[in-house]
Design a protein around this motif. Structure first.
Motif, PDB file in Angstrom:
ATOM      1  N   VAL A  39       0.860  -1.233   0.123  1.00  0.00           N
ATOM      2  CA  VAL A  39      -0.038   0.022  -0.098  1.00  0.00           C
ATOM      3  C   VAL A  39       0.805   1.247  -0.039  1.00  0.00           C
ATOM      4  O   VAL A  39       0.558   2.261  -0.705  1.00  0.00           O
ATOM      5  CB  VAL A  39      -0.954   0.066   1.220  1.00  0.00           C
ATOM      6  N   THR A  40       1.846   1.185   0.919  1.00  0.00           N
ATOM      7  CA  THR A  40       2.629   2.447   0.982  1.00  0.00           C
ATOM      8  C   THR A  40       3.884   2.564  -0.165  1.00  0.00           C
ATOM      9  O   THR A  40       4.384   3.732  -0.450  1.00  0.00           O
ATOM     10  CB  THR A  40       3.276   2.514   2.273  1.00  0.00           C
ATOM     11  N   PRO A  42       4.045   2.022  -3.502  1.00  0.00           N
ATOM     12  CA  PRO A  42       4.066   2.731  -4.615  1.00  0.00           C
ATOM     13  C   PRO A  42       4.062   4.308  -4.405  1.00  0.00           C
ATOM     14  O   PRO A  42       4.685   5.018  -5.260  1.00  0.00           O
ATOM     15  CB  PRO A  42       2.623   2.445  -5.093  1.00  0.00           C
ATOM     16  N   PHE A  69      -2.841  -6.481   0.753  1.00  0.00           N
ATOM     17  CA  PHE A  69      -3.906  -7.253   0.008  1.00  0.00           C
ATOM     18  C   PHE A  69      -3.108  -8.504  -0.819  1.00  0.00           C
ATOM     19  O   PHE A  69      -3.646  -9.112  -1.717  1.00  0.00           O
ATOM     20  CB  PHE A  69      -4.184  -6.180  -1.102  1.00  0.00           C
ATOM     21  N   LYS A  73      -5.600  -9.246  -4.457  1.00  0.00           N
ATOM     22  CA  LYS A  73      -6.921  -9.178  -3.993  1.00  0.00           C
ATOM     23  C   LYS A  73      -7.860  -9.114  -5.552  1.00  0.00           C
ATOM     24  O   LYS A  73      -8.726  -9.514  -5.592  1.00  0.00           O
ATOM     25  CB  LYS A  73      -7.508  -8.797  -2.973  1.00  0.00           C
ATOM     26  N   ASP A  74      -7.181  -8.139  -6.276  1.00  0.00           N
ATOM     27  CA  ASP A  74      -7.924  -7.734  -7.489  1.00  0.00           C
ATOM     28  C   ASP A  74      -6.839  -6.955  -8.547  1.00  0.00           C
ATOM     29  O   ASP A  74      -5.637  -6.906  -8.012  1.00  0.00           O
ATOM     30  CB  ASP A  74      -8.960  -6.842  -7.113  1.00  0.00           C
ATOM     31  N   LYS A  76      -6.160  -3.976  -9.335  1.00  0.00           N
ATOM     32  CA  LYS A  76      -5.506  -2.738  -8.924  1.00  0.00           C
ATOM     33  C   LYS A  76      -4.477  -3.187  -7.809  1.00  0.00           C
ATOM     34  O   LYS A  76      -3.404  -2.434  -7.773  1.00  0.00           O
ATOM     35  CB  LYS A  76      -6.402  -1.890  -8.312  1.00  0.00           C
ATOM     36  N   GLN A  80      -0.414  -2.593  -7.966  1.00  0.00           N
ATOM     37  CA  GLN A  80       0.637  -2.032  -6.806  1.00  0.00           C
ATOM     38  C   GLN A  80       1.765  -2.775  -6.531  1.00  0.00           C
ATOM     39  O   GLN A  80       2.873  -2.468  -6.210  1.00  0.00           O
ATOM     40  CB  GLN A  80      -0.314  -1.571  -5.451  1.00  0.00           C
ATOM     41  N   LEU A 368      -7.565  -5.120   8.031  1.00  0.00           N
ATOM     42  CA  LEU A 368      -7.767  -3.698   7.407  1.00  0.00           C
ATOM     43  C   LEU A 368      -8.920  -3.757   6.701  1.00  0.00           C
ATOM     44  O   LEU A 368      -9.206  -2.895   5.716  1.00  0.00           O
ATOM     45  CB  LEU A 368      -6.491  -3.079   7.000  1.00  0.00           C
ATOM     46  N   GLY A 369      -9.630  -4.908   6.875  1.00  0.00           N
ATOM     47  CA  GLY A 369     -10.921  -4.991   5.951  1.00  0.00           C
ATOM     48  C   GLY A 369     -10.472  -4.944   4.388  1.00  0.00           C
ATOM     49  O   GLY A 369     -11.096  -4.636   3.334  1.00  0.00           O
ATOM     50  N   GLY A 394     -14.336  -3.572   7.617  1.00  0.00           N
ATOM     51  CA  GLY A 394     -15.268  -3.717   6.362  1.00  0.00           C
ATOM     52  C   GLY A 394     -16.326  -2.562   6.626  1.00  0.00           C
ATOM     53  O   GLY A 394     -16.146  -1.269   6.732  1.00  0.00           O
TER      54      GLY A 394
ATOM     55  N   ALA B  22      -9.533   1.436   4.045  1.00  0.00           N
ATOM     56  CA  ALA B  22      -8.403   0.800   3.353  1.00  0.00           C
ATOM     57  C   ALA B  22      -8.995  -0.061   2.127  1.00  0.00           C
ATOM     58  O   ALA B  22      -8.210  -0.298   0.978  1.00  0.00           O
ATOM     59  CB  ALA B  22      -8.063  -0.413   4.411  1.00  0.00           C
ATOM     60  N   LEU B  25      -7.534   1.618  -0.963  1.00  0.00           N
ATOM     61  CA  LEU B  25      -6.199   1.952  -0.872  1.00  0.00           C
ATOM     62  C   LEU B  25      -5.404   1.015  -2.049  1.00  0.00           C
ATOM     63  O   LEU B  25      -4.377   0.663  -2.109  1.00  0.00           O
ATOM     64  CB  LEU B  25      -5.381   1.456   0.329  1.00  0.00           C
ATOM     65  N   VAL B  26      -6.401   0.774  -3.201  1.00  0.00           N
ATOM     66  CA  VAL B  26      -5.913   0.085  -4.456  1.00  0.00           C
ATOM     67  C   VAL B  26      -5.502   1.237  -5.388  1.00  0.00           C
ATOM     68  O   VAL B  26      -5.175   0.919  -6.449  1.00  0.00           O
ATOM     69  CB  VAL B  26      -6.822  -0.916  -5.079  1.00  0.00           C
ATOM     70  N   HIS B  69      -2.357   8.271   1.854  1.00  0.00           N
ATOM     71  CA  HIS B  69      -3.575   8.415   1.080  1.00  0.00           C
ATOM     72  C   HIS B  69      -4.595   9.315   1.801  1.00  0.00           C
ATOM     73  O   HIS B  69      -5.572   9.845   1.255  1.00  0.00           O
ATOM     74  CB  HIS B  69      -4.278   7.133   0.838  1.00  0.00           C
TER      75      HIS B  69
END
Lengths: 423, 168
Positions: A39-40, A42, A69, A73-74, A76, A80, A368-369, A394, B22, B25-26, B69
């Motif tokens: 997350v951080t 990029p 992630f 997970k996807d 995007k 990253q 972190l959901g 969530g 979060a 955050l993608v 972010h």
């Protein structure tokens, strides 16, 4: 006047060479390790590129760990992670943290002996304070600060004031360091240590194993703290000697160090603690909380995803012969692949699965959901992680109760918030 | 530098999970993040915030995760400045580093109400509430931090320190 651990370690890393720094001084320091995650990193890489230097300051000391992630997970999040991986390849970084071989940064870096006592560490993740359990100065920063540190090997810091926490008394059964730190945050509140260092001392801290020590320093940020420390001792030495990838220098606080406050805790009367929604400082002894029905239990995270945490859960299942409630989704996620492998070797992956849990590869995921257990609006979760802010795991109306692994396991078995002694 | 904007008022301990959850955050795109800014706390914010508006918070604003972010989403939403009683330390650094002005003034926070218009002079650190006519003095930045602000953020500051020409 003597020095605190924060003053000593920051002083030893002062680029001016003046080691005698005191709380309040603004200093530029050299860093031993710079870390970021999927997350951080990029944004940190963007900042690094914008600064315009060609190479990171030291390719052995920059560590980029896909964890939040992971596995992606996807699309995007995959992009990253690709940014992180391509950068690590281009910079020929020595240490890699591939999915399947690594896990959550705060479990993996100590495990591999990459962060060491006396180090000064900055990480693009607020729980970077975890490494203070090794007697290192370690603090979380945002991505631009991390990009700066990757480029220069330096950062600026204000030397923090230090609060001292002293724990004594014999622990009751099912009371762990998670309860000690939750009780502490409950007392001083979520900004009680704002901008400050927290030194955890006393016979009950000296008696903790390394896993429990990491749990304590991990949650320093939940009190607003800049860093936390557990003094280097034989327990630290034994853990580090088996893993250290380079030489290190332990530091010790002076007996006459200046503390802004001293807080004492007696464990002999402390029962398991639970942080209720929606704040890590909304802490109550478990006997004073309504035993609500739970929809999900999460055991894992950088707070409680280590081997010893899994051992607590395995012990409860083995001793009681119980299984988890069929009405509860139970997620058990090791903090690293090394922990996962140990779980397999001990037969615990099978034990947990037979008891009805979903056991997965390492990820920050549900904490972190992110993925692997996101909560719906009216759901209740008991979690061994570190935050229960609104929307953290969530939906904004989901309610998260933070607890130790034994309380989580007992709640998963009973289908409601439960004290393990009830089993 | 002078700013003027209308107040969005929030309470103590506004955490980065509610500033930008979060699940978003993608991406690192400021406009995409801005579309979800504050949505778990105030569903009206992202749709109604106007360029120049000012967020006013209580103690420990921006606590929790280190996610840059959070200030990026606020800046992306067009917010010109945040005024709070105090800031969580990682958020404080992040905001300064990306060039989002933040000021500490418990008195200005106490008196400000949602919809008030505030004028802020970043050079002198003075805040004026146009509804009441009262003026407040924010805490001064440490000189080192002021250097980063004057350079326009940590990246341009670092380029100058390292003697790297800014490419236009």
């Amino acid at each position: 006047m003597g020095k605190t651990l924060a003053e000593k370690i920051i002083g030893a890393h002062n680029v001016d060479g003046e080691t005698g720094v005191s709380a309040g001084d603004l200093v530029t320091v050299s860093v031993d390790v710079v870390m970021a995650n999927d997350v951080t990193a990029p944004i940190a890489i963007d900042s690094f590129n914008a600064i315009g230097v060609e190479n990171v300051f030291d390719r052995d000391r920059v560590m980029l760990v896909p964890s939040h992630f992971a596995p992606n997970k996807d699309i995007k999040s995959a992009e990253q992670t690709r940014t992180l991986t391509r950068f690590a390849e281009a910079q020929v970084l020595e240490n890699r943290f591939q999915v399947g071989r690594a896990g959550i940064e705060h479990v993996v870096l100590p495990e591999r002996g990459l962060v060491l006592p006396g180090d000064l560490i900055v990480g693009g993740d607020s729980h970077t304070c975890t490494y203070g359990a090794l007697g290192a100065f370690s603090t979380g920063m945002g991505s631009t600060d991390i990009g700066f540190a990757m480029a220069t090997g330096k950062t600026w810091l204000k030397v923090p004031e230090t609060m001292k926490f002293v724990y004594q008394g014999e622990r009751q059964q099912y009371v762990y360091s998670k309860d000690m730190i939750l009780r502490t945050i409950g007392e001083i509140t979520v900004d009680g240590a704002l901008y400050r260092s927290m030194e955890f001392t006393g016979p009950s801290v000296a008696a903790l194993n390394m896993s429990e020590r990491f749990t304590m320093t991990n949650m320093v940020i939940e009190a607003g703290g800049k860093c936390g420390f557990i003094p280097f001792d034989d327990v630290t030495r034994e853990y580090v000697e088996a893993r250290a990838t380079r030489p290190y220098t332990p530091f010790y606080a002076d007996d006459d160090a200046r503390y802004i406050s001293v807080h004492e805790f007696d464990l002999s009367t402390m029962e398991p603690q639970v942080a209720c929604p929606y704040s890590p400082d909304n802490v109550h002894p478990i006997s004073q909380i309504r035993p609500e029905k739970v929809d999900q239990v999460f055991i894992g995270s950088c707070t409680n995803g280590r081997f010893e945490d899994m051992a607590i859960v395995a012990d409860i299942l083995q001793r009681t012969g119980r299984e988890f409630s069929p009405d509860v989704r139970v997620m058990i996620i090791p903090g690293s692949q090394a922990v996962y492998l140990d779980m397999l070797r001990q037969g615990w992956a099978e034990l947990f699965t037979m008891a009805g849990a979903a056991v997965s590869t390492s990820t920050c995921g549900p904490c972190l959901g992110g993925h692997m257990g996101v909560l719906a609006g009216d759901e209740v979760c008991v979690s061994t992680s570190n935050r229960n802010f609104r929307g953290r795991m969530g939906h904004r109306d989901a309610r998260v109760f933070l607890a130790n692994p034994a309380v989580a396991a007992a709640s998963a078995i009973m289908g409601r918030l439960a004290h393990p002694a009830e089993l | 530098m002078k700013l003027e904007g209308k107040v969005w008022k929030y309470g103590d301990n506004i955490d980065t999970d509610v500033i930008i959850p979060a699940r978003y955050l993608v991406t690192t795109d400021p406009k995409t993040l801005a579309a979800h800014c504050m949505e778990d706390l105030d569903t009206a914010f992202a749709g109604e915030v106007e360029p120049g508006d000012i967020i006013v918070g209580g103690r420990n604003f921006g606590c929790g995760s280190s996610r840059e972010h959070a200030p990026i989403s606020i800046k992306g939403a067009g917010v010109s400045c945040i005024i709070a009683e105090s800031f969580a330390r990682i958020f404080f650094r992040n905001a300064i580093n990306i060039g989002l002005p933040i000021l500490e003034s418990p008195e200005a926070v106490e008196d400000a109400q949602k919809g008030d218009v505030l004028s802020v002079d970043l050079v002198t650190g003075t805040i004026t509430n146009q509804r009441t006519g009262k003026t407040y003095q924010a805490s001064p930045y440490p000189p080192f931090v002021l250097g980063i602000i004057n350079a326009g953020g940590l990246v341009p500051y670092t380029r100058r320190e390292l003697g790297i020409e800014i490419k236009r």
